[in-house]
Design an enzyme around this catalytic site. Structure first.
Site, PDB file in Angstrom:
ATOM      1  CG  HIS A  66      20.614   5.496  44.410  1.00 16.80           C
ATOM      2  ND1 HIS A  66      19.611   5.699  43.495  1.00 16.80           N
ATOM      3  CD2 HIS A  66      21.786   5.675  43.740  1.00 16.80           C
ATOM      4  CE1 HIS A  66      20.157   5.976  42.312  1.00 16.80           C
ATOM      5  NE2 HIS A  66      21.464   5.972  42.434  1.00 16.80           N
ATOM      6  CG  ASP A 103      19.176  -0.414  46.803  1.00 14.11           C
ATOM      7  OD1 ASP A 103      19.861  -1.202  46.124  1.00 14.11           O
ATOM      8  OD2 ASP A 103      19.140   0.810  46.592  1.00 14.11           O
ATOM      9  CD  GLN A 138      26.878   0.538  44.939  1.00 14.97           C
ATOM     10  OE1 GLN A 138      27.919  -0.115  44.796  1.00 14.97           O
ATOM     11  NE2 GLN A 138      26.504   1.459  44.065  1.00 14.97           N
ATOM     12  CE  LYS A 161      24.533   0.417  40.840  1.00 16.69           C
ATOM     13  NZ  LYS A 161      25.203   1.627  40.376  1.00 16.69           N
ATOM     14  CB  CYS A 176      21.823   9.185  42.810  1.00 15.63           C
ATOM     15  SG  CYS A 176      22.262   9.404  41.102  1.00 15.63           S
TER      16      CYS A 176
HETATM   17  N1  C6P Z   1      24.239   3.878  42.020  1.00 13.68           N
HETATM   18  C1  C6P Z   1      26.298   5.102  41.816  1.00 13.68           C
HETATM   19  O1  C6P Z   1      27.180   5.677  41.171  1.00 13.68           O
HETATM   20  P1  C6P Z   1      20.345   1.496  38.771  1.00 13.68           P
HETATM   21  O2  C6P Z   1      20.749   2.820  38.221  1.00 13.68           O
HETATM   22  O3  C6P Z   1      18.866   1.294  38.712  1.00 13.68           O
HETATM   23  O4  C6P Z   1      21.118   0.361  38.206  1.00 13.68           O
HETATM   24  O5  C6P Z   1      20.764   1.517  40.316  1.00 13.68           O
HETATM   25  C2  C6P Z   1      20.293   2.513  41.163  1.00 13.68           C
HETATM   26  C3  C6P Z   1      20.917   2.386  42.507  1.00 13.68           C
HETATM   27  C4  C6P Z   1      20.125   1.996  43.574  1.00 13.68           C
HETATM   28  N2  C6P Z   1      20.631   1.814  44.795  1.00 13.68           N
HETATM   29  C5  C6P Z   1      21.930   2.009  45.058  1.00 13.68           C
HETATM   30  C6  C6P Z   1      22.446   1.763  46.432  1.00 13.68           C
HETATM   31  C7  C6P Z   1      22.796   2.408  44.028  1.00 13.68           C
HETATM   32  O6  C6P Z   1      24.074   2.597  44.295  1.00 13.68           O
HETATM   33  C8  C6P Z   1      22.263   2.634  42.725  1.00 13.68           C
HETATM   34  C9  C6P Z   1      23.138   3.133  41.616  1.00 13.68           C
HETATM   35  C10 C6P Z   1      25.211   4.352  41.084  1.00 13.68           C
HETATM   36  O7  C6P Z   1      26.284   5.097  43.051  1.00 13.68           O
HETATM   37  C11 C6P Z   1      24.658   5.164  39.948  1.00 13.68           C
HETATM   38  S1  C6P Z   1      23.774   6.577  40.480  1.00 13.68           S
END
Ligand code: C6P
Length: 414
Positions: free
Chosen positions: A127, A205, A208, A231, A371
């Site tokens: 991401h 990270d 997910q 999430k 992203c």
């Molecule tokens: N992915 C998706 O639709 P935040 O926005 O900080 O809570 O998470 C960011 C983020 C970081 N790493 C991974 C692997 C992610 O999937 C995400 C967020 C969402 O895939 C929103 S872009």
């Protein structure tokens, strides 16, 4: 409703939004869970109960409301520590989300530890939040950013990691435990073991992964770990940075302000204990409290069952999707290697057009680059459509998705 290891009917009753109709009379089929999940009534009530009954700042006043709010906020920290099996509660830092957690490490650890010509290794399926902070850091330091590639099955080419580690210049390796586009589950423990042989730090990270499978940080043995509450049934604006205590102790604060200090003098300040050193200012109290209710909810179901349900529904969806002529599915087809995130393209229909058409049938999916533009370049596409599942999704909903995709195909004369 088809059988599942989860009592889906009872679970669905806890999510008021799932009764919602969209486009007048279409029952919502919410398949955009990788972006954010829906919230059960228990989480919504925990937040409103705080505002209705004990709204107060924390760690400051001694009145009853403040004591109650502080206790509830700190209870979430204990629950998070237990949920991910962290050794110490002081290692749990509340942040706004995964993005802020990674930026915190890049800033507070990276600026102290990364020098000219050092290497940071990330992967092609990250991401943007696990790429951009490192780009900023390496540019500032004259260091280098390298990528572990992705093979045609959607898995990391781990031989490339060996090559980077052999240079002796790698300071940090970072990767997503589950790809938000391909669904691929990374061989995290193998990577971490390799890196530690070379004394290289590892940031995982978990945005997910934590929502969808049992994660045990003591077993995983990484150095930094980041994830987001929203999430996993929790509110937006809350995330967790976990880091080894010794590392947090050595790191400089990310933000300066209230609560993170012990003493402030005109020209010098000393820092508060962990984790408060990294929690400057009034935090997101209500949502941290709401997050505890989300953790309780998931623990009541059991993370093994969450995973089992998702494997079952993903297997079903992969089978049904594969039968659609002209579809291209990205990522591993074997459900042992992947989570409940399925990216695909249907002929030459643009993913935004496809998502708009199936939205008319009530089906909410995400379309775009997710992203993850580095991965889009690797896949040689500008965008994909993505369906992603959670505990309340059913095979019947997958059937609605399939029917709707077939309608789109007809419209486009594919
Ligand atoms: N992915 C998706 O639709 P935040 O926005 O900080 O809570 O998470 C960011 C983020 C970081 N790493 C991974 C692997 C992610 O999937 C995400 C967020 C969402 O895939 C929103 S872009």
């Amino acid at each position: 409703m088809q059988a599942s290891v989860i009592n889906i009917e009872s679970v669905r009753n806890d999510f008021p939004i799932l009764k919602r109709k969209v486009h007048k009379d279409k029952l919502l089929v919410y398949l955009d869970n990788a972006a954010t999940t829906q919230k059960p009534i228990q989480v919504i009530e925990a937040i409103s109960n705080y505002y209705l009954n004990y709204n107060s700042n924390i760690h400051r006043a001694v009145h009853e409301l403040a004591e109650e709010a502080t206790a509830a906020y700190e209870t979430t920290r204990d629950k998070v520590a237990k949920f991910i099996n962290a050794k110490n509660r002081e290692e749990i830092v509340f942040v706004r989300g995964t993005t802020e957690a990674i930026n915190l490490v890049a800033y507070a650890w990276g600026r102290q530890n990364v020098q000219k010509d050092d290497i940071i290794v990330t992967t092609e399926y990250e991401h943007h939040s696990n790429i951009v902070p490192w780009q900023l850091l390496v540019k500032e330091k004259g260091a280098k950013l390298e990528y572990i590639g992705v093979d045609d099955n959607g898995e990391l080419i781990l031989d490339q990691l060996d090559t980077y580690l052999a240079t002796g210049k790698v300071k940090l390796v970072t990767f997503s435990q589950m790809s938000n586009v391909l669904g691929t589950i990374t061989k995290s423990e193998e990577i971490i073991k390799k890196c530690h042989k070379y004394n290289v730090r590892v940031l995982v990270d978990g945005a997910q992964s934590v929502p969808h499978m049992k994660v045990d940080l003591q077993k995983l043995d990484c150095d930094f770990f980041a994830f987001s509450a929203h999430k996993m049934l929790g509110p937006t604006g809350v995330g967790i940075l976990w880091a080894r205590k010794e590392l947090l102790q050595e790191m400089v604060p990310f933000n300066g302000g209230g609560d993170m200090i012990r003493e402030v003098h005109k020209y010098e300040t000393t820092w508060n204990d962990l984790p408060y050193k990294f929690e400057a200012g009034t935090p997101n109290i209500a949502d941290v409290i709401g997050f505890a209710a989300a953790i309780d909810y998931l623990e009541k179901i059991g993370m093994d069952k969450v995973r089992e349900h998702e494997v079952d529904i993903t297997k079903y969806a992969l089978e049904k999707l594969s039968q659609i002529k002209g579809i291209k599915i990205y990522g591993p087809m074997n459900t042992e290697k992947r989570g409940g995130v399925i990216s695909f393209n249907l002929g030459d229909i643009h993913p935004h057009d496809l998502a708009t058409i199936i939205d008319e049938d009530g089906v909410a999916i995400r379309s775009g680059h997710h992203c993850a533009q580095v991965l889009m370049e690797r896949l040689d596409v500008s965008a994909t459509s993505r369906a992603s599942f959670y505990i309340y999704n059913t095979k019947e909903e997958v059937d609605v998705l399939i029917k709707s995709l077939n309608r789109a195909k007809e419209l486009f004369k594919l």
